[in-house]
Scaffold this active site. Structure first.
Site, PDB file in Angstrom:
ATOM      1  N   ILE A   1     -28.585 -32.161  38.737  1.00 16.16           N
ATOM      2  CA  ILE A   1     -28.199 -32.994  39.884  1.00 16.16           C
ATOM      3  C   ILE A   1     -28.524 -34.443  39.533  1.00 16.16           C
ATOM      4  O   ILE A   1     -29.632 -34.916  39.734  1.00 16.16           O
ATOM      5  CB  ILE A   1     -28.935 -32.572  41.171  1.00 16.16           C
ATOM      6  CG1 ILE A   1     -28.620 -31.120  41.511  1.00 16.16           C
ATOM      7  CG2 ILE A   1     -28.516 -33.476  42.331  1.00 16.16           C
ATOM      8  CD1 ILE A   1     -29.306 -30.610  42.770  1.00 16.16           C
ATOM      9  N   HIS A   2     -27.546 -35.136  38.971  1.00 15.68           N
ATOM     10  CA  HIS A   2     -27.697 -36.557  38.673  1.00 15.68           C
ATOM     11  C   HIS A   2     -27.033 -37.357  39.791  1.00 15.68           C
ATOM     12  O   HIS A   2     -26.680 -36.787  40.834  1.00 15.68           O
ATOM     13  CB  HIS A   2     -27.133 -36.885  37.285  1.00 15.68           C
ATOM     14  CG  HIS A   2     -25.710 -36.476  37.086  1.00 15.68           C
ATOM     15  ND1 HIS A   2     -24.657 -37.305  37.370  1.00 15.68           N
ATOM     16  CD2 HIS A   2     -25.168 -35.308  36.662  1.00 15.68           C
ATOM     17  CE1 HIS A   2     -23.525 -36.676  37.111  1.00 15.68           C
ATOM     18  NE2 HIS A   2     -23.802 -35.454  36.684  1.00 15.68           N
ATOM     19  N   ALA A   3     -26.850 -38.650  39.614  1.00 15.51           N
ATOM     20  CA  ALA A   3     -26.420 -39.538  40.700  1.00 15.51           C
ATOM     21  C   ALA A   3     -25.126 -39.116  41.394  1.00 15.51           C
ATOM     22  O   ALA A   3     -25.072 -39.058  42.626  1.00 15.51           O
ATOM     23  CB  ALA A   3     -26.285 -40.969  40.174  1.00 15.51           C
TER      24      ALA A   3
ATOM     25  N   PRO B   1     -23.280 -36.107  41.531  1.00 18.03           N
ATOM     26  CA  PRO B   1     -23.315 -34.905  42.364  1.00 18.03           C
ATOM     27  C   PRO B   1     -24.355 -34.981  43.484  1.00 18.03           C
ATOM     28  O   PRO B   1     -24.178 -34.367  44.533  1.00 18.03           O
ATOM     29  CB  PRO B   1     -23.617 -33.767  41.392  1.00 18.03           C
ATOM     30  CG  PRO B   1     -24.158 -34.412  40.180  1.00 18.03           C
ATOM     31  CD  PRO B   1     -23.588 -35.799  40.141  1.00 18.03           C
ATOM     32  N   ALA B   2     -25.419 -35.756  43.280  1.00 18.18           N
ATOM     33  CA  ALA B   2     -26.409 -35.919  44.358  1.00 18.18           C
ATOM     34  C   ALA B   2     -25.759 -36.612  45.547  1.00 18.18           C
ATOM     35  O   ALA B   2     -25.935 -36.195  46.695  1.00 18.18           O
ATOM     36  CB  ALA B   2     -27.615 -36.716  43.862  1.00 18.18           C
TER      37      ALA B   2
END
Length: 86
Positions: free
Chosen positions: A14-16, A18-19
């Protein structure tokens, strides 16, 4: 109360991007309180900084707890989101 269990398959976790998408998806369900737990840390799914602080990586298991008036729709929508994006 509904609960979703999911293991992250995305190599980047969960990087920027998809967050932000996850927060947007969770925020669509105004009548439910939605919490995400990863490795014992629980955050509000409607807050981007909390979701980013989870540091969830590929292979990590997450649990989404949904409680509220639209929990059925939220559970279905978020489960679909997870399968398509993470």
């Amino acid at each position: 109360m509904k609960e979703i269990k999911y293991t992250i398959t995305d190599p980047l976790g969960i990087h920027a991007r998809p967050a932000g998408q996850l927060v947007k998806a969770a925020s669509a369900y105004k009548d439910s309180d939605i919490k995400i737990t990863v490795n014992g840390k629980t955050v509000d799914a409607k807050r981007i900084m909390g979701v980013m602080q989870l540091g969830a990586k590929q292979g990590h298991s997450l649990v989404i707890a949904i409680n509220g008036g639209d929990e059925e729709a939220a559970a279905a929508g978020l489960e679909k989101f997870l399968k398509e994006n993470l």
